[in-house]
Every structure is written in structure tokens, then in C-alpha cells.
Design an enzyme around this catalytic site. Structure first.
Site, PDB file in Angstrom:
ATOM      1  CB  SER A  66      12.981  23.117 -13.483  1.00 34.23           C
ATOM      2  OG  SER A  66      12.183  24.274 -13.542  1.00 34.23           O
ATOM      3  CE  LYS A  80      11.350  19.562  -9.558  1.00 31.55           C
ATOM      4  NZ  LYS A  80      10.112  20.112 -10.091  1.00 31.55           N
ATOM      5  CG  HIS A 128      -1.679  -1.233   1.451  1.00 28.44           C
ATOM      6  ND1 HIS A 128      -2.933  -1.475   0.934  1.00 28.44           N
ATOM      7  CD2 HIS A 128      -1.327  -2.347   2.125  1.00 28.44           C
ATOM      8  CE1 HIS A 128      -3.328  -2.694   1.305  1.00 28.44           C
ATOM      9  NE2 HIS A 128      -2.367  -3.250   2.026  1.00 28.44           N
ATOM     10  CD  GLU A 186       8.399  12.807 -14.803  1.00 26.58           C
ATOM     11  OE1 GLU A 186       7.476  13.416 -14.256  1.00 26.58           O
ATOM     12  OE2 GLU A 186       9.414  13.388 -15.239  1.00 26.58           O
TER      13      GLU A 186
END
Ligand code: ARG
Length: 442
Positions: free
Chosen positions: A284, A290, A163, A297
Site C-alpha cells: 500500500s 499491507k 456458508h 483480486e
């Protein structure tokens, strides 16, 4: 209303003769996609021509001229000079038209006892078989990368999750090997699909077979098929072989998507379990700090496109009566796109896994948090004090609550607002007796 007065005609009727035929070509043409089956098309034609010659269906001289012409075309394809022409619609007609330019009228004998319907099924199967063989190597490379990390980190402790809540400590090796197993089954699904598709459609012609005394075993063997397909109507109508490949690709892409998701989570500042090297991250444009896991992704996203291709082809095939319908031309673009996406995803994932740097201290610290060893404590109570497991589970859970209460109480003592004091009371009254219960037992 008279015919000549119909609205609209005056607007576009003047171009009617040219318009629809150009649009017809646009909707009908498949050469842009078919060109990636050019080698397979040549191989199929070569096998067919050799069989026509061996069976005496065409003369030896014509057969030799055709084979010479096919060799020239193959060289043109390899060196990039083959003229892929939209007016010849697809790869089959492009090759035949070029053959005629190169060797003259003998070219016209190649299509004896053959149709584009059995030809395209053959080309597509050969292309998928090649794609599966290429993918298998990429799967193996990813498994090797995971095995390397598993060996390096056989005893690196990390928290395992259920979970996405800390569950029990595991080793990173144990974790990585889970993906090795999953990828092994993914390879198995492709191998199954390959075995089932490896029968030759050639000789089915349009759908009914042919009146010529062809030798289907000969063409099947020449192309590496195990046997000819038994039923000619099935041979030109079936695309379940492509569906099966796409199903295997979809399931494999989901394996990769889950691994990609782990990398996204693990590389976040909140987890900090792993660090991807610069080559697999992007910055970024506004936030200087970043390091985004874009490759992971995109692997995660590609699984959507791969699965979309499976659903797309299922819908194309859903209502088609036997045998061939032009709808089936829509099988290839999405299948090739899906296999390309999977190939790229496997390569990107292999690169990421090979270069993933683990923060062993962070992993170990995380494994010690959130009562990750509660199950071991319960097991200890069973093994050393003879408690039934269910009771050991209860006692351990009560102790966990008590500790949580003590943590809250300590925090409240430190900060001490009214609400916090109420929470402290709660922790004291309800949880302390359970803590005592545990002490008694232990
Ligand atoms: N380009 C076609 C396809 O991909 C080849 C088969 C054409 N057959 C036909 N009867 N028009 O499906």
C-alpha cells in the site's frame, strides 16, 4: 424552412464531404482486431488456392504465383513488416491488396468462388481452435500446480466450510483436488465446443454457394476441419461457435474467480491460512504493513469481463436475420479480449498456486475450533451407542450449546457486568440440563 436554411448546415456542412467518410472508415474498419487472424487468413487462402488449382478453376501458373505471394506475405507478417492498412478495411482485403502489389494481376484470381463472408467465418473458427488448444495447455498447467500442492499437503488438516462457517475438517489435498476436478470439466467444455466448431465454412461464398466446381472436402481437410459445413446459409450466419467458446470461457472464469476469492480470504490477517510470496502481492502507498493479493483480486474481476463478452455477443446476434450482417464484425473484439483475459488469469493463478505457502499450524488450529468435529461426535454416538443419527445430532448440538454457555459463563465470571451476569444465568439455566442429558447418554 428552405433546405439551405436548415440549422447546423452552416456549422459543419463545409466539412460534410470529408467528415462522414472518415467517420465511416472509423466505424467500418476491423483491421486492428483482424490482424491477429492474419496467419489463419493466409492458411485459408492457401487452402483455397490449392483447391482452385487442383480443380482446374484457375491455371497452374496463376496458382503458383498466388502461393508464392502468400508465402511472402506470411514472412512479412512474421517479421513485422506487413503493412496493415486501414483503408483496406479488414485482413482479407489487406492480404489481397498486398498480394496484388507483390504478384500483379494473378492476385485477382484468388477470390474466385469465395466471399469475405465464408472467409471470415473460416478465419475466426481457426483462430478460436488455436486459442482453445493454447488454453488447454494452460488449464493443464494449473491442474498440475494444484496437484503438486495436493501431494505436498495430502495430510495437512484445515477447516472445510459451508456458508463460510467452519463445517468439518478436511485435508488441503482434498480441497485442492476439488479445483482439479472443476478445471477438468472446464477443459471438457472447451473440448466439446472445439469438436462442434470444427467444420469448414469455406465454399459457402456469400451465402448461396458458388457455380464453380469447387472441392469443399479438400479445403476442409487442408485446414484440419473434420468436414465442410452442410448448409451454406448457416455457414456464413452462425456465430454460435463463438458463443459456445465464450460460454465455456465464462464458466471457467467463474471457477478461477472462486479460487481467487479463497486466496483473498485465506491470505487475510483474519484467516492467515496462506501467504502469497512478494511477487504476487503489492504493498500500500500509505499503510506499510499491507500485502495485498492484487493478482487474485484481478483474476476475480476478469471473470466479469469474460462473462460480459458472452452477454455482449449474445446481444449482437439476438435479432439478426440470416445470412451475414455487418453486426457480426462486432463478434471478434470482445471474444479475443475475453480469451486474453482468461489466458492471463490462468497464468496468474498457476503462478500463485505454485508459490502459495501454507501455515500448517494455523490451518490445524482453525480446524479444531468452532466444534468442527461435531459431526464425528454424532457419528461416534451412532456407531458406538446405537443412537439413531437424528438423536445423536440433537444431543451433540445440545452439548455444543452447553459448551458455548460455559464459555460465556467463564468470560462473565472474569469480567462480570450486570448484562453479562444475565447472560450467565441464561447459560446456566437453559443449557446445563442439556449438558447433563449428554453425560447420561455418553
Ligand atoms: N470484416 C468483416 C467481419 O469481420 C469481414 C466480412 C465482411 N463481409 C461483408 N460482406 N462486408 O465480419
Amino acid at each position: 424552412m428552405a433546405e439551405k436554411d436548415k440549422p447546423g448546415n452552416a456549422m459543419w456542412g463545409g466539412r460534410f464531404a470529408a467528415g462522414p467518410s472518415a467517420i465511416m472508415e472509423a466505424i467500418n474498419v476491423s483491421i486492428d482486431v483482424d490482424r491477429r487472424m492474419a496467419q489463419e487468413d493466409i492458411a485459408g487462402s492457401r487452402a483455397h488456392c490449392e483447391m482452385l488449382t487442383a480443380t482446374g478453376i484457375i491455371g497452374k501458373a496463376d496458382g503458383e504465383a498466388i502461393l508464392d505471394g502468400l508465402a511472402m506475405i506470411e514472412a512479412e507478417i512474421e517479421n513485422g513488416s506487413f503493412p496493415f492498412r486501414r483503408e483496406f478495411e479488414d485482413i482479407h482485403l489487406n492480404v489481397e491488396a498486398r498480394l496484388k502489389e507483390l504478384i500483379g494481376p494473378a492476385a485477382g484470381r484468388l477470390h474466385t468462388a469465395r466471399s469475405r463472408n465464408d472467409q471470415v467465418a473460416t478465419d475466426f473458427k481457426l483462430a478460436l481452435r488455436n486459442a482453445i488448444d493454447g488454453l488447454d495447455l494452460r488449464f493443464a498447467a494449473l491442474q498440475t500446480a494444484l496437484l503438486g500442492q495436493a501431494e505436498r499437503h495430502a495430510s495437512t488438516i484445515m477447516p472445510g466450510f459451508t456458508h463460510l462457517q467452519t463445517a468439518q475438517p478436511v485435508s488441503f489435498g482434498h480441497y485442492a483436488l476439488a479445483y482439479v476436478e472443476m478445471l477438468g470439466r472446464d477443459r471438457g467444455r472447451f473440448a466439446d465446443a472445439r469438436a462442434r466448431l470444427n467444420e469448414s465454412p469455406l465454399g459457402a461464398a456469400a451465402l448461396a454457394g458458388t457455380s464453380f466446381p469447387i472441392d469443399r472436402r479438400m479445403t476442409a481437410a487442408a485446414l484440419g476441419f473434420v468436414r465442410p459445413q452442410a448448409n451454406s446459409i448457416d455457414a456464413v450466419s452462425a456465430r454460435d461457435f463463438a458463443l459456445e467458446v465464450l460460454a465455456a470461457a465464462s464458466i471457467a472464469s467463474i471457477t478461477l474467480s472462486r479460487l481467487a476469492e479463497e486466496i483473498v480470504i485465506w491470505s487475510s490477517a483474519e484467516f492467515g491460512f496462506v501467504r502469497l510470496p512478494d511477487e504476487w502481492t503489492t504493498g500500500s502507498s500509505i499503510m506499510p504493513q499491507k500485502r495485498n493479493p492484487d493478482a487474485a483480486e484481478l483474476v476475480r474481476a476478469k471473470s466479469g469481463r469474460v462473462t460480459g463478452a458472452l452477454v455482449g455477443l449474445l446481444m449482437v446476434m439476438k435479432g439478426l436475420p440470416l445470412a451475414y450482417s455487418k453486426d457480426m464484425q462486432e463478434d471478434k473484439p470482445q471474444t479475443f479480449e475475453a480469451l486474453d483475459a482468461l489466458t492471463l488469469s490462468l497464468a496468474a493463478m498457476t503462478g500463485m498456486i505454485e508459490t502459495l505457502a501454507l501455515d500448517e499450524a494455523k490451518l490445524k488450529a482453525a480446524a479444531g475450533r468452532a466444534y468442527a468435529t461435531a459431526t464425528d461426535l454424532a457419528d461416534w454416538l451412532v456407531q458406538n451407542l446405537g443412537l439413531p443419527f437424528r438423536e445423536a445430532h440433537h444431543v451433540t448440538g445440545a452439548d455444543r450449546e452447553a459448551r458455548r454457555g460455559e464459555e460465556v459463563a467463564a468470560r462473565q465470571a472474569h469480567f462480570g457486568t450486570d448484562a453479562e451476569r444475565r447472560a450467565q444465568d441464561h447459560g446456566g439455566r437453559v443449557l446445563r440440563p442439556q449438558r447433563r442429558e449428554f453425560r447420561r447418554l455418553a
